[in-house]
Design a protein around this motif. Sequence first.
Motif, short mmCIF file in Angstrom:
data_model
loop_
_atom_site.label_atom_id
_atom_site.label_comp_id
_atom_site.label_asym_id
_atom_site.label_seq_id
_atom_site.Cartn_x
_atom_site.Cartn_y
_atom_site.Cartn_z
N UNK A 49 34.36 19.28 -9.90
CA UNK A 49 32.61 19.15 -9.19
C UNK A 49 31.70 20.17 -10.59
N UNK A 50 30.56 19.85 -10.24
CA UNK A 50 29.74 20.42 -11.65
C UNK A 50 28.48 19.97 -11.36
N UNK A 60 18.53 22.04 -10.92
CA UNK A 60 19.87 21.93 -10.73
C UNK A 60 20.14 20.61 -10.53
N UNK A 61 20.90 20.07 -11.68
CA UNK A 61 21.25 18.45 -11.79
C UNK A 61 23.28 18.38 -11.69
N UNK A 103 26.83 31.01 -4.67
CA UNK A 103 27.51 30.61 -5.39
C UNK A 103 27.82 29.28 -4.07
N UNK A 104 27.55 29.91 -3.22
CA UNK A 104 27.79 28.54 -1.72
C UNK A 104 26.53 27.75 -2.09
N UNK A 105 25.66 27.85 -2.18
CA UNK A 105 23.96 27.81 -2.84
C UNK A 105 24.39 26.96 -4.24
N UNK A 106 25.37 27.01 -5.14
CA UNK A 106 25.46 26.11 -6.24
C UNK A 106 26.20 24.85 -6.07
N UNK A 108 25.93 23.11 -3.32
CA UNK A 108 25.40 22.52 -2.41
C UNK A 108 24.35 21.11 -3.93
N UNK A 109 24.55 22.06 -4.70
CA UNK A 109 24.52 20.87 -5.78
C UNK A 109 25.39 20.07 -6.29
#
Length: 240
Positions: A49-50, A60-61, A103-106, A108-109
């Motif tokens: 994932x990235x 964020x994309x 990191x949980x929010x990240x 989500x991207x």
Amino acid sequence: MSVGEGGPAALDYHLVHPGPAGGEPRGRPEGVVVEEFVFAADHSAVRLHSAAWTPQDGGWWSSADFSRTMRLDAALRSRVVAVPRRAAAATYRELGGGELPDEATLRGHFHDSTPLATAPLPLAPGRSAAGFAETRVYRVLFADALGPDGLAHLRATWRMTVTGDAADPAARVLGVARRRVGDDAFTWHLRRIGAGGPWCLDLTAELAGGRDDTVRPMLRELTTTLRMAGLLPVTVERFS
């Protein structure tokens, strides 16, 4: 680098710098890239994932193509620098992003992951050393190569036994180190795959009992150390 059985582990952070094609990173970073490998139950990697952010995009994309390009394009890879989360957070703030999301929010991207093809590897159980119930071998494959300073740092950090001269194109295994974690024993070899080819870390895990919960943290630690030394992880394969 991974999601472990006990919950999510820390993500991998990189800064992307401007720079000429094939040149060294230079100048103010242009953006932040966050990555995470996903592992099967046996600790081999199955996908990546990235997500990335730049001030120009404003958000964020997620792009599997960008992750692949980081590993295939030496010009882009030369501009990518691994950093701890605190450095990524400082850059994100300096570039106008505010506070770096948790990191949980990240996670989500992460919308577009890179599947990692696994070659059919021999997984027949090998003979374990006396006192151990199971022996496994993992290979962490990396893009790029280590320079003399990076290699010297690793040898000092891991107290590696030097087994080959990096200046010799024919040298393959350049160092070996060992560690006990509880009743389990780990041995790893730093290896060059062919002259001028990629580098890898071969980790042999000798497990004393029926649990393998020491494997993932060891893979995480060793891979992070190499990532911070300038190598970009590509995948983790299990050989036995």
